[in-house]
Scaffold this active site. Sequence first.
Site, PDB file in Angstrom:
ATOM      1  N   ARG A  48       8.051 -38.059-107.329  1.00 33.78           N
ATOM      2  CA  ARG A  48       8.347 -36.631-107.248  1.00 33.78           C
ATOM      3  C   ARG A  48       9.407 -36.224-108.274  1.00 33.78           C
ATOM      4  O   ARG A  48       9.371 -35.111-108.789  1.00 33.78           O
ATOM      5  CB  ARG A  48       8.837 -36.288-105.835  1.00 33.78           C
ATOM      6  CG  ARG A  48       7.767 -36.380-104.762  1.00 33.78           C
ATOM      7  CD  ARG A  48       8.241 -35.725-103.470  1.00 33.78           C
ATOM      8  NE  ARG A  48       7.247 -35.816-102.407  1.00 33.78           N
ATOM      9  CZ  ARG A  48       7.247 -36.745-101.464  1.00 33.78           C
ATOM     10  NH1 ARG A  48       8.193 -37.676-101.456  1.00 33.78           N
ATOM     11  NH2 ARG A  48       6.315 -36.771-100.529  1.00 33.78           N
ATOM     12  N   GLU A 131      -0.566 -53.656 -93.259  1.00 32.39           N
ATOM     13  CA  GLU A 131       0.377 -54.541 -92.574  1.00 32.39           C
ATOM     14  C   GLU A 131       1.780 -53.957 -92.529  1.00 32.39           C
ATOM     15  O   GLU A 131       2.493 -54.064 -91.522  1.00 32.39           O
ATOM     16  CB  GLU A 131       0.413 -55.906 -93.271  1.00 32.39           C
ATOM     17  CG  GLU A 131       1.304 -56.933 -92.595  1.00 32.39           C
ATOM     18  CD  GLU A 131       0.751 -57.370 -91.251  1.00 32.39           C
ATOM     19  OE1 GLU A 131       1.408 -57.061 -90.238  1.00 32.39           O
ATOM     20  OE2 GLU A 131      -0.310 -58.017 -91.221  1.00 32.39           O
ATOM     21  N   GLY A 136       7.567 -54.020 -90.404  1.00 29.94           N
ATOM     22  CA  GLY A 136       8.097 -54.532 -91.666  1.00 29.94           C
ATOM     23  C   GLY A 136       7.471 -55.822 -92.129  1.00 29.94           C
ATOM     24  O   GLY A 136       6.255 -55.918 -92.320  1.00 29.94           O
ATOM     25  N   ILE A 138       7.121 -58.616 -90.588  1.00 34.01           N
ATOM     26  CA  ILE A 138       6.521 -59.482 -89.575  1.00 34.01           C
ATOM     27  C   ILE A 138       4.999 -59.457 -89.701  1.00 34.01           C
ATOM     28  O   ILE A 138       4.384 -58.395 -89.600  1.00 34.01           O
ATOM     29  CB  ILE A 138       6.917 -59.034 -88.154  1.00 34.01           C
ATOM     30  CG1 ILE A 138       8.440 -58.965 -88.015  1.00 34.01           C
ATOM     31  CG2 ILE A 138       6.336 -59.981 -87.119  1.00 34.01           C
ATOM     32  CD1 ILE A 138       8.909 -58.355 -86.718  1.00 34.01           C
ATOM     33  N   GLY A 189      23.919 -47.595 -92.005  1.00 31.92           N
ATOM     34  CA  GLY A 189      22.666 -47.353 -92.707  1.00 31.92           C
ATOM     35  C   GLY A 189      21.414 -47.682 -91.919  1.00 31.92           C
ATOM     36  O   GLY A 189      20.304 -47.613 -92.453  1.00 31.92           O
ATOM     37  N   GLU A 192      18.880 -42.831 -89.930  1.00 28.11           N
ATOM     38  CA  GLU A 192      18.802 -41.765 -90.915  1.00 28.11           C
ATOM     39  C   GLU A 192      19.761 -40.639 -90.537  1.00 28.11           C
ATOM     40  O   GLU A 192      20.237 -40.555 -89.400  1.00 28.11           O
ATOM     41  CB  GLU A 192      17.375 -41.214 -90.978  1.00 28.11           C
ATOM     42  CG  GLU A 192      16.314 -42.233 -91.326  1.00 28.11           C
ATOM     43  CD  GLU A 192      16.338 -42.625 -92.789  1.00 28.11           C
ATOM     44  OE1 GLU A 192      17.004 -41.920 -93.590  1.00 28.11           O
ATOM     45  OE2 GLU A 192      15.716 -43.643 -93.141  1.00 28.11           O
ATOM     46  N   ASP A 203       8.498 -42.871 -84.086  1.00 25.04           N
ATOM     47  CA  ASP A 203       8.189 -44.003 -84.953  1.00 25.04           C
ATOM     48  C   ASP A 203       7.515 -45.119 -84.166  1.00 25.04           C
ATOM     49  O   ASP A 203       6.473 -45.651 -84.568  1.00 25.04           O
ATOM     50  CB  ASP A 203       9.488 -44.508 -85.602  1.00 25.04           C
ATOM     51  CG  ASP A 203       9.279 -45.750 -86.446  1.00 25.04           C
ATOM     52  OD1 ASP A 203       8.926 -45.615 -87.623  1.00 25.04           O
ATOM     53  OD2 ASP A 203       9.476 -46.871 -85.919  1.00 25.04           O
ATOM     54  N   LYS A 207       3.425 -46.788 -84.172  1.00 18.67           N
ATOM     55  CA  LYS A 207       3.138 -48.214 -84.261  1.00 18.67           C
ATOM     56  C   LYS A 207       2.362 -48.698 -83.037  1.00 18.67           C
ATOM     57  O   LYS A 207       1.465 -49.544 -83.156  1.00 18.67           O
ATOM     58  CB  LYS A 207       4.446 -48.985 -84.428  1.00 18.67           C
ATOM     59  CG  LYS A 207       5.160 -48.660 -85.737  1.00 18.67           C
ATOM     60  CD  LYS A 207       6.574 -49.213 -85.759  1.00 18.67           C
ATOM     61  CE  LYS A 207       7.288 -48.849 -87.055  1.00 18.67           C
ATOM     62  NZ  LYS A 207       8.712 -49.290 -87.079  1.00 18.67           N
ATOM     63  N   GLY A 306      13.325 -51.968 -94.053  1.00 13.12           N
ATOM     64  CA  GLY A 306      14.093 -52.293 -95.248  1.00 13.12           C
ATOM     65  C   GLY A 306      13.198 -52.496 -96.445  1.00 13.12           C
ATOM     66  O   GLY A 306      12.007 -52.821 -96.308  1.00 13.12           O
TER      67      GLY A 306
END
Length: 430
Positions: A48, A131, A136, A138, A189, A192, A203, A207, A306
């Site tokens: 962007r 995946e 993440g 895993i 961190g 958010e 979230d 999943k 991450g």
Amino acid sequence: MMRTRPLKVALLGCGVVGSEVARIMTTHADDLAARIGAPVELAGIAVRRPDRVRDGIPAELVTTDATALVKRGDIDVVIEVIGGIEPARGLITTAFEHGASVVSANKALVAADGAALHAAAEANGADLYYEAAVAGAIPLVRPLRESLAGDKVNRVLGIVNGTTNFILDKMDSSGAGYSEALDEATALGYAEADPTADVEGFDAAAKAAILAGIAFHTRVTIDDVHREGLTEVTAADIASAKRMGCTVKLLAICERAANGESVTARVHPAMIPLSHPLASVREAYNAVFIEADAAGQLMFYGPGAGGSPTASAVLGDLVAVCRNKVAGTTGPGESAYTALPVSPMGEVITRYHISLDVADKPGVLAQVATVFAEHGVSIDTVRQQGKDGEASLVVVTHRAADAALSSTVGALRELDTVRGVASIMRVEGE
């Protein structure tokens, strides 16, 4: 024998995950080629903000025209890490139409529109791998979709959001309240600036929808998932769980009904015994516990978010998709042959922990017990503490339907001896 013509890859998005994907593709190019059987070339990167400094990214690869990039015709694989519904959905569909397979980390899109995306991939002889959309680094989607394809999965129980696990872990270990733990997660961190998607369970619900669809070979969307966040979890709830030998986790739970005729998918805080493997998952880690007929109990554990962990999952999919390209085939697509209905939350059966504020006088416990009996909810244990005319009554039930528990709580609120319902939490993992 190594194929000499490189497979060309378009990257959509170059943020935390995208930049790490680009770095690994560049620095590990020889290893990737050896594993795939052909060289892999990063042919373009859609962003962007083209003026942003991106270390190690050749400027000539950067473009703001993502549509033109996926329409080029010479692109073999598109990696989508921009997130959200649009323009990601349109770009992925366009990529399929122009002969490219797709690797995505977009949980929201797959959970909302996975069936249509799979259909578009199949219609164009392409792959759709994702995946990185769940947990993440895993390995979870592919083991469910491929390694357990010959088994019958009955339950998927997991911690699939690192932010919420960090918050609840800090509340448990330090006695902090929700707001204090969230502030610490933000400072480090893990959360958010706007943590709504995490703390309200959106979230994790996305999943859960993906995992339920794969595990039970049926179509489950995020709209089918019952969702509760953790914003109402208090330090008192954490302390009460400890007294029961439990801890509190935000769990994604996908189950096949005992009669095999329906499934459920839900996300909510729950108490789990300290003896359960998920109880020991600390800080921002993720873990998923799977129960299957033949395989028995399996647990997958690791960093769930991450740049590097998510990029690892993306690159794993890239290798798989590119191998399919070299072999002239495609991998497994959508498996929804069971077409099982998703039962509403009211039909879910589990245990409950209910904390009531009541008058401290004779007969209160008998009144409360009568209400539970009248609504068909059996009591397992009761703990009562009173002082200065007020009391706290904690009731733990045997397994009961959510609808029955809801009607019970409604009736309890009508008792003049019940001052209020302090908290209600499900008990899982037993």
